[in-house]
Design a protein around this motif. Structure first.
Motif, PDB file in Angstrom:
ATOM      1  N   TRP A  83     -40.088  56.321  67.165  1.00  0.00           N
ATOM      2  CA  TRP A  83     -40.575  55.666  65.946  1.00  0.00           C
ATOM      3  C   TRP A  83     -40.843  54.214  66.294  1.00  0.00           C
ATOM      4  O   TRP A  83     -40.017  53.545  66.908  1.00  0.00           O
ATOM      5  CB  TRP A  83     -39.509  55.784  64.871  1.00  0.00           C
ATOM      6  N   TRP A  84     -42.007  53.729  65.880  1.00  0.00           N
ATOM      7  CA  TRP A  84     -42.417  52.357  66.162  1.00  0.00           C
ATOM      8  C   TRP A  84     -42.604  51.635  64.829  1.00  0.00           C
ATOM      9  O   TRP A  84     -43.697  51.597  64.271  1.00  0.00           O
ATOM     10  CB  TRP A  84     -43.688  52.383  66.973  1.00  0.00           C
ATOM     11  N   PRO A  85     -41.517  51.090  64.277  1.00  0.00           N
ATOM     12  CA  PRO A  85     -41.636  50.406  62.985  1.00  0.00           C
ATOM     13  C   PRO A  85     -42.399  49.093  63.134  1.00  0.00           C
ATOM     14  O   PRO A  85     -42.575  48.585  64.246  1.00  0.00           O
ATOM     15  CB  PRO A  85     -40.176  50.155  62.590  1.00  0.00           C
ATOM     16  N   ARG A  86     -42.828  48.534  62.032  1.00  0.00           N
ATOM     17  CA  ARG A  86     -43.569  47.270  62.038  1.00  0.00           C
ATOM     18  C   ARG A  86     -42.651  46.055  61.917  1.00  0.00           C
ATOM     19  O   ARG A  86     -43.079  44.936  62.108  1.00  0.00           O
ATOM     20  CB  ARG A  86     -44.607  47.284  60.937  1.00  0.00           C
ATOM     21  N   SER A  87     -41.385  46.289  61.583  1.00  0.00           N
ATOM     22  CA  SER A  87     -40.409  45.206  61.474  1.00  0.00           C
ATOM     23  C   SER A  87     -39.009  45.800  61.612  1.00  0.00           C
ATOM     24  O   SER A  87     -38.849  47.019  61.680  1.00  0.00           O
ATOM     25  CB  SER A  87     -40.538  44.504  60.117  1.00  0.00           C
ATOM     26  N   TYR A  88     -38.013  44.926  61.625  1.00  0.00           N
ATOM     27  CA  TYR A  88     -36.626  45.375  61.608  1.00  0.00           C
ATOM     28  C   TYR A  88     -36.036  45.275  60.208  1.00  0.00           C
ATOM     29  O   TYR A  88     -34.830  45.182  60.040  1.00  0.00           O
ATOM     30  CB  TYR A  88     -35.773  44.573  62.605  1.00  0.00           C
ATOM     31  N   ASP A  89     -36.880  45.331  59.205  1.00  0.00           N
ATOM     32  CA  ASP A  89     -36.433  45.336  57.809  1.00  0.00           C
ATOM     33  C   ASP A  89     -36.254  46.798  57.395  1.00  0.00           C
ATOM     34  O   ASP A  89     -37.217  47.487  57.063  1.00  0.00           O
ATOM     35  CB  ASP A  89     -37.466  44.633  56.921  1.00  0.00           C
ATOM     36  N   VAL A 129     -28.177  53.117  62.255  1.00  0.00           N
ATOM     37  CA  VAL A 129     -28.952  52.210  63.092  1.00  0.00           C
ATOM     38  C   VAL A 129     -28.005  51.247  63.798  1.00  0.00           C
ATOM     39  O   VAL A 129     -26.845  51.112  63.428  1.00  0.00           O
ATOM     40  CB  VAL A 129     -29.984  51.405  62.268  1.00  0.00           C
ATOM     41  N   ASN A 130     -28.506  50.557  64.794  1.00  0.00           N
ATOM     42  CA  ASN A 130     -27.731  49.539  65.479  1.00  0.00           C
ATOM     43  C   ASN A 130     -27.582  48.340  64.555  1.00  0.00           C
ATOM     44  O   ASN A 130     -28.568  47.774  64.086  1.00  0.00           O
ATOM     45  CB  ASN A 130     -28.430  49.142  66.777  1.00  0.00           C
ATOM     46  N   GLY A 131     -26.348  47.955  64.281  1.00  0.00           N
ATOM     47  CA  GLY A 131     -26.090  46.872  63.347  1.00  0.00           C
ATOM     48  C   GLY A 131     -26.578  45.519  63.810  1.00  0.00           C
ATOM     49  O   GLY A 131     -26.883  44.657  62.994  1.00  0.00           O
ATOM     50  N   ALA A 132     -26.669  45.309  65.111  1.00  0.00           N
ATOM     51  CA  ALA A 132     -27.102  44.015  65.623  1.00  0.00           C
ATOM     52  C   ALA A 132     -28.625  43.876  65.626  1.00  0.00           C
ATOM     53  O   ALA A 132     -29.143  42.773  65.674  1.00  0.00           O
ATOM     54  CB  ALA A 132     -26.565  43.820  67.037  1.00  0.00           C
ATOM     55  N   THR A 133     -29.333  44.984  65.575  1.00  0.00           N
ATOM     56  CA  THR A 133     -30.781  44.956  65.684  1.00  0.00           C
ATOM     57  C   THR A 133     -31.477  44.846  64.339  1.00  0.00           C
ATOM     58  O   THR A 133     -32.428  44.086  64.187  1.00  0.00           O
ATOM     59  CB  THR A 133     -31.275  46.240  66.405  1.00  0.00           C
ATOM     60  N   TRP A 134     -31.019  45.596  63.352  1.00  0.00           N
ATOM     61  CA  TRP A 134     -31.703  45.680  62.061  1.00  0.00           C
ATOM     62  C   TRP A 134     -31.185  44.632  61.085  1.00  0.00           C
ATOM     63  O   TRP A 134     -30.024  44.242  61.142  1.00  0.00           O
ATOM     64  CB  TRP A 134     -31.513  47.077  61.469  1.00  0.00           C
ATOM     65  N   SER A 135     -32.046  44.235  60.153  1.00  0.00           N
ATOM     66  CA  SER A 135     -31.632  43.274  59.131  1.00  0.00           C
ATOM     67  C   SER A 135     -30.569  43.905  58.230  1.00  0.00           C
ATOM     68  O   SER A 135     -30.445  45.125  58.157  1.00  0.00           O
ATOM     69  CB  SER A 135     -32.843  42.836  58.298  1.00  0.00           C
ATOM     70  N   PRO A 172     -28.736  50.794  71.487  1.00  0.00           N
ATOM     71  CA  PRO A 172     -29.320  49.769  70.629  1.00  0.00           C
ATOM     72  C   PRO A 172     -30.699  50.115  70.097  1.00  0.00           C
ATOM     73  O   PRO A 172     -31.092  49.631  69.047  1.00  0.00           O
ATOM     74  CB  PRO A 172     -29.375  48.540  71.533  1.00  0.00           C
ATOM     75  N   GLN A 173     -31.431  50.955  70.783  1.00  0.00           N
ATOM     76  CA  GLN A 173     -32.794  51.241  70.364  1.00  0.00           C
ATOM     77  C   GLN A 173     -32.965  52.671  69.859  1.00  0.00           C
ATOM     78  O   GLN A 173     -33.935  53.346  70.189  1.00  0.00           O
ATOM     79  CB  GLN A 173     -33.768  50.973  71.522  1.00  0.00           C
ATOM     80  N   THR A 174     -32.020  53.132  69.054  1.00  0.00           N
ATOM     81  CA  THR A 174     -32.159  54.457  68.461  1.00  0.00           C
ATOM     82  C   THR A 174     -31.840  54.402  66.979  1.00  0.00           C
ATOM     83  O   THR A 174     -31.175  53.488  66.500  1.00  0.00           O
ATOM     84  CB  THR A 174     -31.226  55.500  69.118  1.00  0.00           C
ATOM     85  N   VAL A 175     -32.328  55.411  66.273  1.00  0.00           N
ATOM     86  CA  VAL A 175     -31.965  55.638  64.883  1.00  0.00           C
ATOM     87  C   VAL A 175     -31.550  57.103  64.811  1.00  0.00           C
ATOM     88  O   VAL A 175     -32.188  57.966  65.423  1.00  0.00           O
ATOM     89  CB  VAL A 175     -33.127  55.296  63.917  1.00  0.00           C
ATOM     90  N   VAL A 218     -36.308  53.912  69.030  1.00  0.00           N
ATOM     91  CA  VAL A 218     -37.002  52.905  68.230  1.00  0.00           C
ATOM     92  C   VAL A 218     -37.724  51.976  69.197  1.00  0.00           C
ATOM     93  O   VAL A 218     -37.103  51.281  70.004  1.00  0.00           O
ATOM     94  CB  VAL A 218     -36.032  52.093  67.342  1.00  0.00           C
ATOM     95  N   VAL A 219     -39.047  51.989  69.114  1.00  0.00           N
ATOM     96  CA  VAL A 219     -39.853  51.073  69.912  1.00  0.00           C
ATOM     97  C   VAL A 219     -39.856  49.739  69.164  1.00  0.00           C
ATOM     98  O   VAL A 219     -40.173  49.704  67.971  1.00  0.00           O
ATOM     99  CB  VAL A 219     -41.286  51.620  70.088  1.00  0.00           C
ATOM    100  N   PRO A 220     -39.471  48.643  69.815  1.00  0.00           N
ATOM    101  CA  PRO A 220     -39.411  47.361  69.109  1.00  0.00           C
ATOM    102  C   PRO A 220     -40.733  47.016  68.424  1.00  0.00           C
ATOM    103  O   PRO A 220     -41.812  47.241  68.991  1.00  0.00           O
ATOM    104  CB  PRO A 220     -39.083  46.363  70.227  1.00  0.00           C
ATOM    105  N   PRO A 221     -40.665  46.491  67.208  1.00  0.00           N
ATOM    106  CA  PRO A 221     -41.873  46.201  66.431  1.00  0.00           C
ATOM    107  C   PRO A 221     -42.874  45.287  67.135  1.00  0.00           C
ATOM    108  O   PRO A 221     -44.082  45.443  66.958  1.00  0.00           O
ATOM    109  CB  PRO A 221     -41.345  45.521  65.174  1.00  0.00           C
TER     110      PRO A 221
END
Length: 134
Positions: A33-39, A63-69, A93-96, A110-113
């Motif tokens: 999944w390649w989201p457009r933000s970490y929101d 989700v990773n607590g340090a990565t997402w808002s 860190p890069q999974t959901v 999770v592909v970084p936005p």
């Protein structure tokens, strides 16, 4: 001078999701999944709406607590309550992780936005077990 009419932007951006083909054996990663933000509140409804129906109703997302808002412990998505869990571990860190009772668990890369399309495409293809462009 003439001006070309531009089509209006889509009200809902296209979901950038690539899933692995269904298999009998479990996979460590079920797609990307390649989201457009970490929101998470902005991104999660689109992800859940774009999942295959046979996955059932996802009731829990980790989700990773340090990565997402920051996000509340629960949100309402399509009139369904979804529990949000934040994993403090840096082990993934890069999974959901998506859970649907009675249906299963799915782990998505999770592909970084901010990843470029050129860099994101091979990552998504590899996570889905396909080749880029499929």
């Amino acid at each position: 001078m003439t001006t070309a009419l531009q089509p209006p932007p889509p009200s809902h951006p296209v979901l950038r999701l690539r899933l692995a083909p269904r298999a009998d054996l479990p996979r460590p990663i079920d797609g990307a999944w390649w989201p457009r933000s970490y929101d998470l509140l902005a991104e999660l409804p689109g992800l859940l709406a774009g999942l295959p129906r046979e996955w059932g109703h996802v009731t829990s997302v980790t989700v990773n607590g340090a990565t997402w808002s920051a996000a509340p412990g629960r949100i309402l998505v399509s009139n369904q309550v979804v529990r949000l869990r934040r994993n403090p571990s840096v082990s993934a860190p890069q999974t959901v992780v998506l859970l649907a009772p009675g249906q299963g668990r799915w782990d998505l890369l999770v592909v970084p936005p901010d990843t470029s399309e050129q860099a994101a495409e091979p990552l998504m293809a590899a996570a889905a077990g396909t080749t880029a462009g499929e």
